[in-house]
Scaffold this motif. Structure first.
Motif, PDB file in Angstrom:
ATOM      1  N   UNK A  36      73.373  37.292  10.720  1.00  0.00           N
ATOM      2  CA  UNK A  36      72.588  36.445   9.815  1.00  0.00           C
ATOM      3  C   UNK A  36      71.684  35.502  10.590  1.00  0.00           C
ATOM      4  N   UNK A  37      72.148  35.036  11.757  1.00  0.00           N
ATOM      5  CA  UNK A  37      71.349  34.117  12.557  1.00  0.00           C
ATOM      6  C   UNK A  37      70.320  34.800  13.422  1.00  0.00           C
ATOM      7  N   UNK A  38      70.331  36.115  13.464  1.00  0.00           N
ATOM      8  CA  UNK A  38      69.340  36.846  14.237  1.00  0.00           C
ATOM      9  C   UNK A  38      69.604  36.873  15.720  1.00  0.00           C
ATOM     10  N   UNK A  39      70.848  36.524  16.143  1.00  0.00           N
ATOM     11  CA  UNK A  39      71.129  36.462  17.574  1.00  0.00           C
ATOM     12  C   UNK A  39      72.139  37.490  18.032  1.00  0.00           C
ATOM     13  N   UNK A  42      71.267  39.559  21.106  1.00  0.00           N
ATOM     14  CA  UNK A  42      70.883  38.927  22.361  1.00  0.00           C
ATOM     15  C   UNK A  42      71.640  39.447  23.576  1.00  0.00           C
ATOM     16  N   UNK A  43      72.959  39.650  23.497  1.00  0.00           N
ATOM     17  CA  UNK A  43      73.631  40.162  24.700  1.00  0.00           C
ATOM     18  C   UNK A  43      73.185  41.565  25.084  1.00  0.00           C
ATOM     19  N   UNK A  44      72.515  42.271  24.174  1.00  0.00           N
ATOM     20  CA  UNK A  44      72.160  43.661  24.421  1.00  0.00           C
ATOM     21  C   UNK A  44      70.668  43.848  24.667  1.00  0.00           C
ATOM     22  N   UNK A  45      69.900  42.751  24.730  1.00  0.00           N
ATOM     23  CA  UNK A  45      68.473  42.892  24.976  1.00  0.00           C
ATOM     24  C   UNK A  45      68.079  42.087  26.210  1.00  0.00           C
ATOM     25  N   UNK A  71      64.837  32.321  21.993  1.00  0.00           N
ATOM     26  CA  UNK A  71      65.858  33.239  22.480  1.00  0.00           C
ATOM     27  C   UNK A  71      65.970  34.454  21.575  1.00  0.00           C
ATOM     28  N   UNK A  72      65.756  34.267  20.275  1.00  0.00           N
ATOM     29  CA  UNK A  72      65.801  35.406  19.359  1.00  0.00           C
ATOM     30  C   UNK A  72      64.651  36.379  19.630  1.00  0.00           C
ATOM     31  N   UNK A  73      63.620  35.900  20.318  1.00  0.00           N
ATOM     32  CA  UNK A  73      62.502  36.766  20.735  1.00  0.00           C
ATOM     33  C   UNK A  73      62.692  37.284  22.153  1.00  0.00           C
ATOM     34  N   UNK A  74      63.833  36.960  22.760  1.00  0.00           N
ATOM     35  CA  UNK A  74      64.096  37.414  24.121  1.00  0.00           C
ATOM     36  C   UNK A  74      63.439  36.548  25.179  1.00  0.00           C
ATOM     37  N   UNK A  75      63.207  35.262  24.870  1.00  0.00           N
ATOM     38  CA  UNK A  75      62.532  34.360  25.814  1.00  0.00           C
ATOM     39  C   UNK A  75      63.383  33.125  26.052  1.00  0.00           C
TER      40      UNK A  75
END
Length: 380
Positions: A36-39, A42-45, A71-75
């Motif tokens: 739900x939080x969109x994160x 993250x551990x997999x990208x 961080x949700x955008x990978x930054x």
């Protein structure tokens, strides 16, 4: 004879499985929350670490919600504090993915020398913050005028305010019950290091020079008249905004030069936490305003990606508004909408219609050098 173990009671298996089932259930709830939080991904990208150099606008990238969105955008933005926007050009700015000086004069100099891709994510006016009794004391002589009774915002006659300092008037002498025997000033950050301090020198010079921008022909003469107004401070402070908003801010910085977004972010946060704004702290808008533009100058593809996100991502742009910024040249959403949603009075920094135009960078640098006696020169 073979001895067989008796069968284990069913209730023992259930008792063993119960804590396992509870743990599994909690884990499932956690996974759902991450989705739900969109994160959750993250551990997999791949996460790109973007190196940035900036001064006061580091507050934006240090905000927890901004960091979560990025961080949700990978930054992940790794910040280096320059100590002051004017000191950014002393560093190897182009060794970072991007830099973000607090004002356009410094940014233009860096861009002229080093190039890079420009982004204009938001703006914020330079203002004078004061505790209400000090603003009302200035109002006693018509130097500051509240927008309306009980308003958070005042209009400041800069020429009249400067004259109070020139005439060595103390706060106590204004006749409004203040016992502060210090000379009337607005404490400002070091003009040799901070863009807000440098811009305030330009603001005072504009007022002192009959609302005319000093030029190469008269910059030295105007600076000589401006310098005594700043010598009253003695040692220049740093981080006036943080001092002013501290619980004991009235003791250390009852009147100080800040950015509008710092004040509005404080009021938004205060309203959220307490249900009411802090009516004891107000803003004074100089009658000749100056909008600062913290340009983002990108020197790499990663830096450009951050700049594009600040320009286009709706969540980041919404968060910028919630942190008190006015959206930049491409902005369509309104700071007023965010304030109205929270029942906070909206300011109008350009009510007077007059804009303070700062001197050319070389002339402003000469003035700051005269006023601040910068030990290492002025990197403008």
């Amino acid at each position: 004879m073979t001895v067989l173990d008796p069968p284990r009671p069913v209730f023992r298996r259930k008792r063993f499985l119960l804590p396992f089932g509870v743990s599994a259930g909690l884990a499932l709830v956690g996974v759902v929350a991450l989705f739900a939080g969109g994160t959750v991904a993250l551990p997999f990208q791949a996460v790109t670490v973007v190196r940035a150099l900036m001064a006061s606008k580091a507050d934006f990238f240090n905000d927890g919600e901004v960091r979560r969105i990025l961080m949700s955008k990978g930054i992940q933005v790794h910040l280096t504090d320059s100590g002051g926007s004017l000191e950014i050009s002393r560093d190897k700015a182009d060794s970072f993915d991007f830099v973000m000086p607090s004002g356009q004069v410094t940014a233009r100099r860096i861009h002229d020398e080093l190039g890079g891709t420009l982004f204009y994510p938001f703006t914020t006016p330079l203002v004078v913050a004061a505790f209400r009794e000090y603003a009302d004391a200035l109002g006693f002589g018509g130097v500051a005028t509240p927008r309306s009774e009980g308003s958070l915002y005042y209009r400041l006659d800069m020429a009249a305010f400067v004259e109070l300092t020139r005439s060595h008037t103390t706060w106590a002498a204004l006749g409004t019950g203040l016992t502060n025997a210090n000379q009337v000033i607005a404490q400002s950050p070091d003009p040799c290091r901070a863009y807000s301090g440098a811009a305030y020198v330009g603001l005072v010079a504009f007022a002192l020079n009959g609302k005319r921008t000093p030029t190469a022909a008269d910059a030295a003469e105007v600076a000589a008249r401006v310098r005594p107004l700043f010598e009253v401070e003695g040692q220049f402070g740093a981080g006036i905004g943080r001092t002013f908003f501290a619980p004991d801010g009235r003791t250390f910085a009852p009147v100080g030069v800040v950015y509008e977004h710092q004040y509005l972010a404080y009021q938004i946060r205060t309203k959220q936490e307490t249900g009411a704004v802090d009516a004891s702290r107000v803003l004074l808008y100089p009658d000749a305003h100056h909008h600062t533009e913290p340009w983002l100058i990108a020197f790499s593809e990663a830096g450009e990606r951050v700049g594009r996100l600040l320009d286009t991502d709706p969540d980041l742009r919404r968060r910028a508004l919630e942190l008190g910024f006015r959206l930049g040249r491409a902005g369509s959403a309104s700071l007023g909408d965010v304030l109205a949603e929270r029942g906070i009075e909206e300011p109008d920094p350009g009510a007077g219609g007059t804009e303070t135009f700062l001197p050319r960078s070389e002339d402003l640098a000469a003035m700051i050098g005269e006023v601040g006696r910068c030990p290492s020169g002025v990197p403008l």
